[in-house]
Design a protein around this motif. Structure first.
Motif, PDB file in Angstrom:
ATOM      1  N   PHE A 485     -10.129  -1.950   2.429  1.00 57.11           N
ATOM      2  CA  PHE A 485     -10.318  -1.574   1.030  1.00 57.11           C
ATOM      3  C   PHE A 485      -9.587  -0.269   0.705  1.00 57.11           C
ATOM      4  CE2 PHE A 485     -12.780   0.448  -2.407  1.00 57.11           C
ATOM      5  CZ  PHE A 485     -12.657  -0.532  -3.375  1.00 57.11           C
ATOM      6  N   PHE A 486      -9.920   0.796   1.439  1.00 54.75           N
ATOM      7  CA  PHE A 486      -9.298   2.080   1.144  1.00 54.75           C
ATOM      8  C   PHE A 486      -7.847   2.126   1.618  1.00 54.75           C
ATOM      9  CE2 PHE A 486     -13.842   3.321   1.249  1.00 54.75           C
ATOM     10  CZ  PHE A 486     -13.935   3.810  -0.041  1.00 54.75           C
ATOM     11  N   GLY A 487      -7.535   1.448   2.718  1.00 55.57           N
ATOM     12  CA  GLY A 487      -6.166   1.422   3.212  1.00 55.57           C
ATOM     13  C   GLY A 487      -5.214   0.781   2.228  1.00 55.57           C
ATOM     14  N   VAL A 488      -5.619  -0.331   1.628  1.00 55.86           N
ATOM     15  CA  VAL A 488      -4.764  -1.022   0.653  1.00 55.86           C
ATOM     16  C   VAL A 488      -4.540  -0.145  -0.578  1.00 55.86           C
ATOM     17  CG1 VAL A 488      -4.671  -2.957  -0.961  1.00 55.86           C
ATOM     18  CG2 VAL A 488      -5.321  -3.358   1.414  1.00 55.86           C
ATOM     19  N   ILE A 489      -5.610   0.465  -1.094  1.00 55.95           N
ATOM     20  CA  ILE A 489      -5.485   1.326  -2.273  1.00 55.95           C
ATOM     21  C   ILE A 489      -4.494   2.461  -2.013  1.00 55.95           C
ATOM     22  CG2 ILE A 489      -6.703   2.972  -3.756  1.00 55.95           C
ATOM     23  CD1 ILE A 489      -9.197   1.236  -3.464  1.00 55.95           C
ATOM     24  N   GLU A 490      -4.650   3.119  -0.869  1.00 56.59           N
ATOM     25  CA  GLU A 490      -3.807   4.269  -0.560  1.00 56.59           C
ATOM     26  C   GLU A 490      -2.369   3.867  -0.273  1.00 56.59           C
ATOM     27  OE1 GLU A 490      -7.605   6.750   1.241  1.00 56.59           O
ATOM     28  OE2 GLU A 490      -6.141   5.823   2.575  1.00 56.59           O
ATOM     29  N   LEU A 491      -2.175   2.717   0.367  1.00 57.69           N
ATOM     30  CA  LEU A 491      -0.809   2.255   0.629  1.00 57.69           C
ATOM     31  C   LEU A 491      -0.086   1.890  -0.665  1.00 57.69           C
ATOM     32  CD1 LEU A 491      -1.272   0.117   3.866  1.00 57.69           C
ATOM     33  CD2 LEU A 491      -0.039   2.283   3.640  1.00 57.69           C
ATOM     34  N   VAL A 492      -0.817   1.337  -1.632  1.00 58.69           N
ATOM     35  CA  VAL A 492      -0.210   1.025  -2.930  1.00 58.69           C
ATOM     36  C   VAL A 492       0.235   2.315  -3.617  1.00 58.69           C
ATOM     37  CG1 VAL A 492      -0.654   0.132  -5.244  1.00 58.69           C
ATOM     38  CG2 VAL A 492      -1.424  -1.162  -3.250  1.00 58.69           C
ATOM     39  N   TYR A 493      -0.645   3.314  -3.612  1.00 62.42           N
ATOM     40  CA  TYR A 493      -0.280   4.606  -4.199  1.00 62.42           C
ATOM     41  C   TYR A 493       0.896   5.247  -3.443  1.00 62.42           C
ATOM     42  CZ  TYR A 493      -4.038   5.157  -7.631  1.00 62.42           C
ATOM     43  OH  TYR A 493      -4.837   5.033  -8.734  1.00 62.42           O
ATOM     44  N   LEU A 494       0.884   5.130  -2.116  1.00 64.69           N
ATOM     45  CA  LEU A 494       1.962   5.705  -1.320  1.00 64.69           C
ATOM     46  C   LEU A 494       3.296   5.040  -1.639  1.00 64.69           C
ATOM     47  CD1 LEU A 494       2.903   7.599   0.924  1.00 64.69           C
ATOM     48  CD2 LEU A 494       2.281   5.837   2.584  1.00 64.69           C
ATOM     49  N   SER A 495       3.287   3.723  -1.795  1.00 66.27           N
ATOM     50  CA  SER A 495       4.528   3.010  -2.118  1.00 66.27           C
ATOM     51  C   SER A 495       5.079   3.459  -3.459  1.00 66.27           C
ATOM     52  CB  SER A 495       4.280   1.498  -2.115  1.00 66.27           C
ATOM     53  OG  SER A 495       3.385   1.124  -3.167  1.00 66.27           O
ATOM     54  N   ALA A 496       4.173   3.681  -4.438  1.00 64.15           N
ATOM     55  CA  ALA A 496       4.624   4.139  -5.753  1.00 64.15           C
ATOM     56  C   ALA A 496       5.183   5.556  -5.675  1.00 64.15           C
ATOM     57  CB  ALA A 496       3.465   4.080  -6.743  1.00 64.15           C
ATOM     58  N   SER A 497       4.559   6.408  -4.858  1.00 62.65           N
ATOM     59  CA  SER A 497       5.044   7.781  -4.707  1.00 62.65           C
ATOM     60  C   SER A 497       6.402   7.802  -4.024  1.00 62.65           C
ATOM     61  CB  SER A 497       4.034   8.610  -3.910  1.00 62.65           C
ATOM     62  OG  SER A 497       2.780   8.663  -4.563  1.00 62.65           O
ATOM     63  N   LEU A 498       6.589   6.935  -3.015  1.00 57.70           N
ATOM     64  CA  LEU A 498       7.859   6.890  -2.289  1.00 57.70           C
ATOM     65  C   LEU A 498       9.001   6.374  -3.159  1.00 57.70           C
ATOM     66  CD1 LEU A 498       6.680   5.565   1.196  1.00 57.70           C
ATOM     67  CD2 LEU A 498       7.576   7.834   0.673  1.00 57.70           C
ATOM     68  N   TYR A 499       8.672   5.654  -4.235  1.00 63.00           N
ATOM     69  CA  TYR A 499       9.714   5.149  -5.129  1.00 63.00           C
ATOM     70  C   TYR A 499      10.515   6.306  -5.732  1.00 63.00           C
ATOM     71  CZ  TYR A 499      11.977   2.668  -8.968  1.00 63.00           C
ATOM     72  OH  TYR A 499      12.906   2.141  -9.839  1.00 63.00           O
TER      73      TYR A 499
END
Length: 730
Positions: A485-499
């Motif tokens: 649950f928390f891993g998916v949320i944070e990875l989505v945010y991380l992917s957007a930040s890395l963009y």
């Protein structure tokens, strides 16, 4: 005079005096020195690690935490909407979608994950990635720290296979203990998380101060930038006063800030559009992504800024206790921030063209200047939280041999974690000034800001998952839910930040990579050097052989020889002294200095002695100091106390006749003078080492070593100091 004598048949050492030394079991077993200094220090100095009741002291700590922890989180309404919509708002309902994302992000990550789960994963009251690593090392033998002592793993064998959860914990623990790859990865991830938090310490002051200055951006961008730089210089100049004086002074101001943004939020909510309360319905999140597609995903990098500072809440835990942080965030921080975002969303529903300056544009006229005046010190507090966390983390890294030597100044006699590091402070100041001058706006810095925070959150989730498996022995379905649950949320945010990597996102990763390389190189050489000293320590038989040599002269006096081996043997540098100068003092004391995490060590517990085999006039001594002890700056006092306790040790450990002779020897030697012997070890790569290893050790490590503070070992009067160098090839 408190003390305890232990006798035994150990070949190397015979007899102990010290208030902290445990008695061995009876019989002919050799005495085993269990160095329990850190354990006792933890019990003394960190009462906050225990579960605290909700009393007036806890409520007071909760109030004080406002001035240390929540500045970054509390001032995020200054820039979140402008970073989420850097150009314009394309659809009126996009405001509701962004608001819904903000609300659920704050509720799920800081509130549920950190406040009610992560805070309990503390190590004797301390937080941060190194604390998580230390907690794992206490329950599993996975430490890569060279001088991690046996008592630090006192709980590692406590698991008994009595349930499915415990059997799973045993299986995971055995896998970690038997896999060097897993241990290296765990240690690498820990250092990476630490370097990311330090990188965050560069970005936070810049974005916070620039955001506060947006209220006067009519003066021009260059003027705002130079005023921000001046404020940053003042901010870093007052760090030497300490966290308590600087941070706690601003707690009332931040309280006023939370009241103001709550009042503004309620006013805007009723004045513009109370219908934004519909954002509690998560369907607006779905429609937001359906309507905006890729652009909606990219905007997550701006929305994530609403929870920056969450990692500092855990890293600064050592200043307070879990209950205090839970109370302060749940009652004094979270509600005002949510109200502020609802008010801004209501304003933007009517004034979407003001999104670039949402916070100040939405302030009612009668509250504008009071809010601006309070926003400036509040932004400074936002910087203080992560700067204090960076100091504490570097201090912890330094203790574990993972950071080059820097001067650590403890600014509080009550809290060990409140430290000030001058070199780090000025490096952070210069970096912040360069970033502020180069980026000039909060939007560009925001592109870089979110990446560091998100990386730390992902690392924390992974490490706490291991703690749930190995330490807490949580049921497997809860662990899976937490991790996914928390891993998916944070990875989505991380992917957007890395963009936004090329738009500034590379900065924290670049800085973290440099820090990571420095910490890994320093730790690698430190560990190899420590292993070299252990492998080349001198046996008691070799000492006897050297002392019998007719060419060796015994000179009246006492020689204090520095050793890092504690009671584990005689350092190899001792033979180098004798080879260089074929003489030896009539009394030799191998002194090991140990810093422990309490304010002051009682004098009667400062010195612990053991004999070196059966050699008359040769002793081991551990000297313990707390972070507020200043005896190391007073050689005469240090020498007087050492001789006093050495004589007490002799009187308690010898027969009457032997006692008189040995006491007379020590007293006469002391009258002849005390000389300090310190070895300087130069580390070099072996001739057959690879080119890369030679560059790392001979060039990089050597360069770092020449540009840092020299190691402070003992109080050493220069007129009575003898240094001998030797080379360590690894």
């Amino acid at each position: 005079m408190a003390g305890r004598v232990v006798r035994g048949n150990d070949e190397t050492c015979d007899g102990v005096l010290g208030g902290r030394s445990p008695c061995p079991s009876a019989g002919n077993q050799s005495p085993v020195q269990i160095d329990s200094l850190n354990l006792e220090a933890d019990r003394v100095s960190h009462p906050q690690c225990r579960k605290s009741k909700i009393d007036w002291r806890t409520l007071s700590l909760a109030f004080q935490s406002l001035g240390v922890i929540y500045g970054d989180l509390g001032t995020s309404p200054l820039y979140v909407f402008s970073s989420t919509f850097p150009e314009r708002i394309n659809h009126p309902d996009d405001v509701l979608g962004a608001l819904s994302l903000i609300v659920y992000t704050i509720i799920l990550l800081p509130l549920i994950k950190y406040v009610f789960i992560i805070l309990w994963a503390n190590d004797h009251g301390h937080g941060g990635t190194f604390a998580l690593y230390s907690l794992l090392c206490r329950h599993a033998k996975v430490s890569m720290i060279s001088d991690y002592h046996p008592e630090d793993r006192d709980e590692s064998n406590s698991l008994q296979a009595s349930s499915k959860q415990v059997k799973l914990a045993l299986k995971v623990r055995d896998m970690l203990e038997n896999s060097k790859v897993a241990q290296y990865i765990l240690f690498l991830v820990t250092i990476l998380g630490t370097s990311m938090i330090i990188g965050d310490g560069i970005l936070t002051p810049s974005i916070s101060v620039l955001s506060a200055m947006n209220g006067i951006k009519s003066l021009g961008t260059d003027t705002v930038v130079w005023i921000s730089i001046a404020i940053l210089i003042v901010l870093f100049s007052v760090q030497s006063f300490g966290t308590s004086k600087v941070g706690f002074t601003f707690a009332p101001i931040l309280s006023v800030w939370f009241v103001l943004i709550s009042v503004i939020g309620v006013y805007n909510l009723f004045h513009y559009d109370i219908g934004v309360l519909r954002a509690f319905n998560p369907k607006y999140i779905i429609s937001y992504f359906q309507r905006n597609g890729k652009q909606g995903w990219i905007s997550l990098g701006g929305i994530f800024l609403c929870i920056t500072g969450t990692e500092a809440m855990f890293a600064d835990l050592g200043h307070f206790n879990v209950r205090a942080v839970q109370i302060s965030f749940s009652t004094m921080v979270c509600p005002p921030i949510l109200i502020a975002y609802f008010g801004q969303a209501a304003y933007l529903r009517k004034n979407p063209d003001q999104v670039s300056n949402t916070f100040y544009a939405s302030i009612p006229g009668f509250l504008y200047w009071p809010t601006f005046i309070v926003a400036l010190p509040s932004a400074i507090i936002a910087s203080q939280a992560i700067i204090s966390a960076a100091f504490a983390i570097i201090s912890q890294s330094l203790t574990l041999g993972c950071f080059p030597r820097v001067k650590v100044i403890h600014t509080s006699s009550k809290y060990e974690g409140q430290v000030y590091i001058p070199e780090v402070n000025y490096i952070l100041m210069l970096a912040c000034i360069l970033i502020t001058y180069s980026f000039k706006t909060t939007v560009k810095i925001g592109n870089a800001f979110g990446i560091a925070v998100c990386f730390v959150m992902v690392i924390t989730t992974c490490m706490v998952t291991l703690i749930m498996l190995v330490v807490w022995k949580t049921s497997i379905w809860k662990i899976v839910v937490f991790f996914i649950f928390f891993g998916v949320i944070e990875l989505v945010y991380l992917s957007a930040s890395l963009y936004k990597f090329v738009d500034g996102g590379f900065l924290p990763l670049l800085f973290s990579a440099v820090l990571l390389a420095i910490m890994m190189i320093w730790h690698y050489v430190h560990r190899k050097r420590y292993a070299y000293e252990h492998q080349n320590k001198v046996s008691i038989d070799r000492v006897r052989e050297v002392l019998r040599s007719p060419d060796l002269k015994r000179v009246p006096g006492i020689g204090l020889v520095y050793s890092q081996l504690l009671f584990q043997g005689i350092p190899s540098i001792f033979l180098h002294f004798i080879k260089s100068i074929p003489s030896i003092r009539s009394v030799i004391v191998f002194v090991s200095v140990k810093s422990i995490p309490i304010s002051k060590v009682p004098l009667e517990e400062r010195f612990v002695f053991k004999r070196v085999g059966d050699q008359r006039g040769m002793y081991h001594c551990i000297v313990s100091f707390g972070y507020n002890d200043h005896v190391m700056d007073e050689p005469a006092q240090f020498e007087r106390h050492l001789i006093e306790y050495l004589l007490e040790f002799i009187r308690q450990s010898c027969r009457r006749m032997e006692e008189e002779e040995e006491v007379q020897l020590v007293q006469s030697s002391a009258e002849s003078g005390i000389v300090y012997f310190i070895g300087e070890m130069k580390v070099r790569a072996r001739e057959d080492a690879s080119v890369f290893k030679k560059i790392v050790i001979n060039d990089v490590y050597d360069f770092i070593g020449k540009n840092i503070r020299s190691e402070t070992i003992m109080p050493t009067p220069h007129g009575r100091l003898l240094r001998v160098g030797m080379t360590c090839e690894i």
